[in-house]
Design an enzyme around this catalytic site. Structure first.
Site, short mmCIF file in Angstrom:
data_model
loop_
_atom_site.label_atom_id
_atom_site.label_comp_id
_atom_site.label_asym_id
_atom_site.label_seq_id
_atom_site.Cartn_x
_atom_site.Cartn_y
_atom_site.Cartn_z
N ARG A 1 36.68 43.76 46.44
CA ARG A 1 36.44 44.34 48.36
C ARG A 1 36.07 42.73 49.14
O ARG A 1 36.51 42.78 49.95
CB ARG A 1 35.57 45.38 48.42
CG ARG A 1 35.39 45.71 49.86
CD ARG A 1 34.71 46.00 50.49
NE ARG A 1 33.40 44.79 50.69
CZ ARG A 1 32.62 44.40 51.22
NH1 ARG A 1 33.45 44.11 52.25
NH2 ARG A 1 32.09 43.65 51.18
N LYS B 1 27.93 53.59 49.10
CA LYS B 1 27.70 52.08 48.22
C LYS B 1 26.17 52.21 47.25
O LYS B 1 25.50 51.67 48.52
CB LYS B 1 28.09 50.97 48.28
CG LYS B 1 27.83 50.11 47.47
CD LYS B 1 29.04 48.70 47.40
CE LYS B 1 28.76 47.57 46.44
NZ LYS B 1 29.62 45.87 46.94
#
Length: 142
Positions: free
Chosen positions: A101, A65
């Protein structure tokens, strides 16, 4: 060729319930030594920063990420690679993915609260990601 998943597609592809299950499974794999993540790296310029967070899950794949922070805003991207071939599988615009998330990660430890006499769950935060923990559900009835 790698799949490109745009920001507006993420919500239709991933429910909060699926995210909670996936996060819980990865937490278990991490505890068993079958998943790894590394501390965030933050290279900076005067008016910009890149933040990068790599991770790996045994039997699933490798991921990264990354996001930029500039005066123009924040831009998120997740890259996923196959764990056997190293082939890039997907590029995901990940602002919404990160919000989901975060909500899921806050829900997993509260799925089985240690105390049944706690009447209130609080969420502290503001802005776009702040509603995700509430969306993920409270273990305590309102």
């Amino acid at each position: 060729m790698a799949l490109l998943i745009r920001e507006d597609e993420v919500r239709s592809l991933l429910s909060m319930e699926e995210a909670i299950e996936a996060v819980e499974e990865v937490f278990k794999l991490k505890a068993a030594g079958r998943a790894d993540n590394r501390p965030r790296q933050r290279p900076r310029l005067e008016h910009a920063m890149l933040q990068a967070m790599p991770g790996a899950v045994e039997g699933v794949g490798l991921g990264l990420k990354a996001y930029t922070v500039t005066p123009a805003g924040v831009r998120f991207l997740v890259l996923l690679w196959d764990h056997e071939s190293g082939e890039l599988l997907a590029m995901i615009e990940a602002g919404e993915l990160g919000r989901i998330r975060n909500g899921a990660a806050s829900r997993v430890p509260t799925k089985n609260p240690p105390r049944s006499d706690s009447p209130t769950v609080g969420v502290i935060g503001t802005g776009y990601p702040a509603a995700a923990p509430a969306e993920a559900g409270s273990p305590v009835p309102a």
